[in-house]
Scaffold this motif. Structure first.
Motif, PDB file in Angstrom:
ATOM      1  N   ASN A   1       0.848  -1.184   0.000  1.00 53.49           N
ATOM      2  CA  ASN A   1       0.000   0.000   0.000  1.00 53.49           C
ATOM      3  C   ASN A   1       0.892   1.245   0.000  1.00 53.49           C
ATOM      4  O   ASN A   1       1.504   1.599   1.019  1.00 53.49           O
ATOM      5  CB  ASN A   1      -0.915  -0.016   1.240  1.00 53.49           C
ATOM      6  N   GLU A   2       0.965   1.914  -1.169  1.00 51.58           N
ATOM      7  CA  GLU A   2       1.861   3.062  -1.324  1.00 51.58           C
ATOM      8  C   GLU A   2       1.518   4.190  -0.351  1.00 51.58           C
ATOM      9  O   GLU A   2       2.377   4.971   0.054  1.00 51.58           O
ATOM     10  CB  GLU A   2       1.804   3.588  -2.767  1.00 51.58           C
ATOM     11  N   GLU A   3       0.257   4.285   0.046  1.00 49.32           N
ATOM     12  CA  GLU A   3      -0.175   5.358   0.940  1.00 49.32           C
ATOM     13  C   GLU A   3       0.395   5.206   2.356  1.00 49.32           C
ATOM     14  O   GLU A   3       0.429   6.153   3.134  1.00 49.32           O
ATOM     15  CB  GLU A   3      -1.710   5.413   1.007  1.00 49.32           C
ATOM     16  N   TYR A   4       0.848   4.013   2.694  1.00 39.12           N
ATOM     17  CA  TYR A   4       1.376   3.778   4.036  1.00 39.12           C
ATOM     18  C   TYR A   4       2.717   4.490   4.233  1.00 39.12           C
ATOM     19  O   TYR A   4       3.068   4.898   5.338  1.00 39.12           O
ATOM     20  CB  TYR A   4       1.531   2.272   4.295  1.00 39.12           C
ATOM     21  N   GLY A   5       3.470   4.627   3.160  1.00 34.41           N
ATOM     22  CA  GLY A   5       4.791   5.255   3.281  1.00 34.41           C
ATOM     23  C   GLY A   5       5.855   4.250   3.680  1.00 34.41           C
ATOM     24  O   GLY A   5       5.660   3.024   3.592  1.00 34.41           O
ATOM     25  N   ASP A   6       7.015   4.725   4.131  1.00 33.26           N
ATOM     26  CA  ASP A   6       8.129   3.833   4.457  1.00 33.26           C
ATOM     27  C   ASP A   6       8.535   3.902   5.933  1.00 33.26           C
ATOM     28  O   ASP A   6       9.632   3.495   6.301  1.00 33.26           O
ATOM     29  CB  ASP A   6       9.339   4.153   3.576  1.00 33.26           C
ATOM     30  N   ASN A   7       7.672   4.420   6.783  1.00 29.84           N
ATOM     31  CA  ASN A   7       7.954   4.469   8.216  1.00 29.84           C
ATOM     32  C   ASN A   7       7.410   3.198   8.875  1.00 29.84           C
ATOM     33  O   ASN A   7       6.201   3.063   9.103  1.00 29.84           O
ATOM     34  CB  ASN A   7       7.313   5.713   8.830  1.00 29.84           C
ATOM     35  N   PHE A   8       8.325   2.236   9.170  1.00 34.96           N
ATOM     36  CA  PHE A   8       7.909   0.940   9.710  1.00 34.96           C
ATOM     37  C   PHE A   8       8.244   0.804  11.207  1.00 34.96           C
ATOM     38  O   PHE A   8       8.376  -0.288  11.730  1.00 34.96           O
ATOM     39  CB  PHE A   8       8.607  -0.202   8.943  1.00 34.96           C
TER      40      PHE A   8
END
Length: 850
Positions: free
Chosen positions: A136-143
């Motif tokens: 899901n591209e909307e989630y971003g890359d902050n894991f």
């Protein structure tokens, strides 16, 4: 075909008239008790036809490729049907006759049409529903809010954008990935996309062509005469020009192999625009030119049998050809096949074993060339799809195959030949449908008989037919034609019985090769003749035992002893396939003193090599012939006389034709006679008579003190030479065996006087399976008490860590009673599974069990 499709389009439009919805009953590859119904969207009414594959959704998001069984306008009463998602075929992949066969098979053998579909269709026709995780591209890359496992999967998704379930399992190095996936979906890191994947792909071959500019001979000569550099490319070009003249078309692989050139040198010619390359779809299987060439004449007896079979077909759709071994049944088959091909009809030639197809296919190709194809489980899925399509399109007139070949989409079937029809290999054991290929073929042929004499007929052939088949023939249900003499008036082999009780072994072990048999083997091979030795046990030793305390190594998961395989140096369970390292220490008393009991084909091969070091010896069993062409290679070596002695299991018994075999040895007749089965005498007779039939098939004589005598000989080793069945086998007297056995069958109410339904109960807990089996049996006793035997533990009562109980129902040959009993059984299965304590008891019905 176009006319059929036009009619079906008209039917679909008619269903939608007056605002009524059109619905499709669709078979999907699941074991559902009844077929599900889907709604046909208006835009698909003209493209959805019975026999076509469609994409459907069942449950939340599971997708399946199903086969449309029928189209109707009855809306389901208890649920709202979902719409068909997509149509996968422009034309049906199966015909109406196949769908009728599936329905009959599901009803008769007590399984679902989905299970029949799974068995019938090549895997590549059953599209796989493959779960894919999409980032899901909307989630971003902050894991930062994810735990360790979630982080690993999320990072992989960020890089690849989508992952299959199998890839997630690799990332986590675990098969238990669902909790992690669920958390990621809940946190909206990813979402699930279900895709149906078409797994069949045509085979592509790269062909090399000459640039059309150089089709002009002057330009080509100018090119060759003025060539100044790159001598290797020049050699490659000359090789190409030679191949194009001799072969017509040239593939890249063939050109590089014959010229010894590299890909780079070919690329150089392509870059210079001298040669070009193109990809083409090609057949995975190579076929000969189509022609019919019969180069033999039938003998008088064969011609009489041929005419009688044709006359029988005018009255009855099924005929039994009962011909003794080497009587020339195959030549009669070939004449019948020729007749069908000339009439434009298709023929199915069924054999019980894949091992038999390699020898028969060479004989049939000699006579019918490219008209014939093979179909069996050793072919790849892509090869099966290609054969399926060729049969459907009528490109193949003759199919040679094992039991699964009955499922192919024949469009103009005229004849089914079921050779060695008695063989138990025609019966499918696991998984469902547990069908008999012979009986399914008889029913399938009846579906083509609406046109009377022009329909399909079935010819059953054997030297040792099943008692049920012979009973049907002599009571008039089937036609009966007999061949009572060997081709060329060759005599049947003489049979000598060796009493191994009189032979004392030093270690008191079972006699493997008796002195008379050893002498006969030596004398036969010295005359440049061949020997076949039969032992119906593979491996080295069926079990080993501690000499001190008698402990026998057993499988952890099955109540059965382990077989030692010396070639692989492993102990193997022949029921579940589990392998163990060889044992040197007794688990009970610690002793290191083991002895091998009984003997398998590996041990026989070893002793033969010790006894006859200069003879060429080979073994034929499932351990020795594992590859797709391994059977064929071994059989051809034996045909070409590059093997002197062939030792094997049942594979060497059935229908193989070797001219140079003069001696057959049956090493352990007692192992065939001591089974707790009502068919034991019938099976023992069939096996021993069939293996005896491999000897003396061609006239062969040896000089003796009294003159010349036929050399074909069979030697049977036994500790009970007075057994009445062995006396019957010595006389090659099938009818005496039949008369003896049929009286016993009648007395104890076994087939052909009854129909059997065998039920196996399985569970990991012994007390649960016992209670479940008894409760099930008690529920049927009021109605079928006189016909129920059991429940009881089988001889081997635990397999794959599941305890077993068996129940046998012997029913009168009353079709209504049999159908009702099947319904009652399925009802009781449902009732038992509704009880919590028995929910996980597996119940396996087997109709007409063998």
């Amino acid at each position: 075909m176009e006319e059929i499709l036009q009619n079906k389009r008209s039917d679909s439009f008619a269903l939608a008239e007056g605002g009524l919805g059109a619905y499709a009953e669709i078979i999907i590859p699941l074991a559902l008790p009844k077929n599900y119904t889907w709604l046909i969207p208006e835009n698909m009414l003209d493209v959805v036809h019975p026999g076509c594959r469609v994409e459907v959704n069942l449950g939340k998001n599971k997708k399946y490729a199903g086969i449309v069984k029928k189209i109707h306008r009855e809306k389901p009463e208890f649920f709202e049907p979902k719409e068909i998602l997509n149509v996968l075929d422009a034309e049906p992949v199966v015909y109406e006759e196949q769908l009728q066969l599936w329905q009959w098979m599901a009803s008769y053998y007590m399984c679902s049409e989905g299970e029949v579909m799974s068995a019938a269709l090549p895997s590549h026709f059953k599209l796989s529903s493959e779960t894919i995780l999409v980032f899901n591209e909307e989630y971003g890359d902050n894991f930062s809010s994810l735990d360790h496992d979630e982080y690993l999967v999320a990072e992989a998704l960020l890089i690849k954008k989508e992952l299959k379930l199998s890839e997630v399992q690799q990332v986590l190095d675990s098969s238990h990935v669902y909790p992690v996936i669920n958390k990621l979906i809940q946190k909206k890191v990813c979402y699930v996309w279900e895709a149906l994947k078409q797994s069949y792909s045509p085979k592509k071959e790269i062909y090399v062509l000459l640039n059309p500019e150089f089709n002009n001979e002057e330009k080509l000569s100018d090119l060759l005469n003025n060539w100044s550099r790159a001598p290797k490319q020049m050699e490659l070009l000359l090789s190409y020009l030679h191949l194009i003249k001799t072969e017509g078309e040239v593939t890249r692989s063939e050109l590089l192999k014959k010229s010894g050139a590299s890909d780079g040198q070919l690329k150089g010619l392509v870059d210079k625009r001298i040669l070009t390359v193109e990809k083409r779809s090609v057949d995975r299987l190579q076929y000969l030119p189509k022609n019919v060439r019969i180069d033999f004449e039938l003998s008088t007896l064969q011609q009489e049998a041929f005419e009688k079979i044709k006359n029988s077909f005018s009255e009855k759709p099924v005929c039994l050809l009962h011909g003794i071994t080497s009587s020339g049944k195959t030549q009669v088959y070939i004449k019948l096949i020729e007749q069908c091909i000339l009439q434009g009809k298709q023929v199915l030639y069924m054999l019980p074993e894949i091992a038999l197809t390699s020898q028969i296919i060479r004989r049939l190709q000699k006579h019918f060339g490219g008209f014939i194809g093979i179909y069996h489980s050793k072919f790849s899925q892509n090869e099966r799809v290609e054969i399926w399509n060729k049969v459907k399109n009528g490109e193949l007139s003759v199919v040679l195959g094992a039991r699964s070949s009955v499922f192919l989409p024949y469009n103009n079937l005229g004849l089914i030949i079921c050779d060695e029809e008695y063989d138990t290999s025609f019966k499918q054991q696991d998984p469902a449908p547990r069908y008999n290929g012979r009986d399914a073929a008889i029913y399938f042929a009846s579906l083509f008989n609406s046109a009377g004499e022009t329909g399909a007929h079935v010819l059953l052939g054997s030297a040792t037919p099943a008692l049920e088949t012979y009973h049907n023939a002599i009571t008039g249900k089937y036609g009966l034609v007999e061949l009572t003499q060997r081709y060329g008036d060759v005599q049947l082999p003489s049979i000598e019985i060796i009493d191994t009780k009189k032979i004392i072994q030093k270690d008191k072990s079972k006699v493997m090769l008796s002195p008379p048999l050893i002498e006969a083997i030596r004398e036969t091979v010295e005359r440049n003749k061949q020997v076949i030795l039969f032992q119906n046990r593979r491996g080295y030793s069926p079990y080993q035992v501690c000499r001190v305390c008698g402990w026998i190594p057993q499988c952890k998961y099955c109540d059965v002893s382990l077989t030692y395989h010396k070639f692989s140096n492993k102990l193997i369970c022949h029921y579940c396939g589990t392998t163990y390292p060889p044992l040197t220490t007794c688990a009970a008393c610690g002793s290191h003193d083991f002895m091998q009991r009984n003997f398998g084909t590996e041990r026989i091969e070893e002793q033969l090599l010790e006894e006859f070091p200069n003879f060429r010896i080979a073994r034929m069993d499932v351990d020795a012939v594992r590859g797709k062409n391994a059977h064929d290679v071994l059989i051809q070596q034996f045909e070409q006389r590059r093997i002197d002695i062939l030792v094997g299991t049942q594979m060497v018994v059935k229908g193989l034709d070797f001219d140079n075999v003069d001696l057959v040895g049956i090493l352990d007749a007692d192992g065939l006679l001591h089974f707790a089965d009502f068919r034991v005498n019938e099976r023992a007779f069939q096996l021993m008579e069939q293996v005896s039939g491999r000897a003396g098939r061609k006239p062969s004589f040896i000089e003796t003190a009294t003159g010349k005598e036929v050399a074909g000989k069979v030697m049977i080793q036994t500790i009970q030479p007075q057994n009445p069945l062995l006396q019957i086998i010595q006389r090659h007297d099938y009818k005496a065996m039949y008369e003896t056995e049929i009286e016993s069958r009648k007395q104890f109410f076994y087939p052909p006087f009854s129909r059997l339904v065998h039920l196996t109960f399985k569970h990991k807990m012994k007390d649960v399976v016992e209670r479940g089996a008894h409760q099930f049996a008690n529920s049927l006793r009021n109605k079928y008490g006189n016909y129920i035997v059991g429940p009881a533990e089988p001889v081997i009562n635990r397999i794959r860590n599941l305890y077993l109980m068996e129940l046998l129902i012997k029913l009168p040959r009353d079709s209504k009673l049999i159908s009702q009993c099947k319904e009652d059984i399925l009802h009781q299965v449902a009732v038992l599974h509704n009880e919590r304590s028995f929910k996980s008891v597996v119940i396996v019905p087997d109709v007409d069990t063998l």
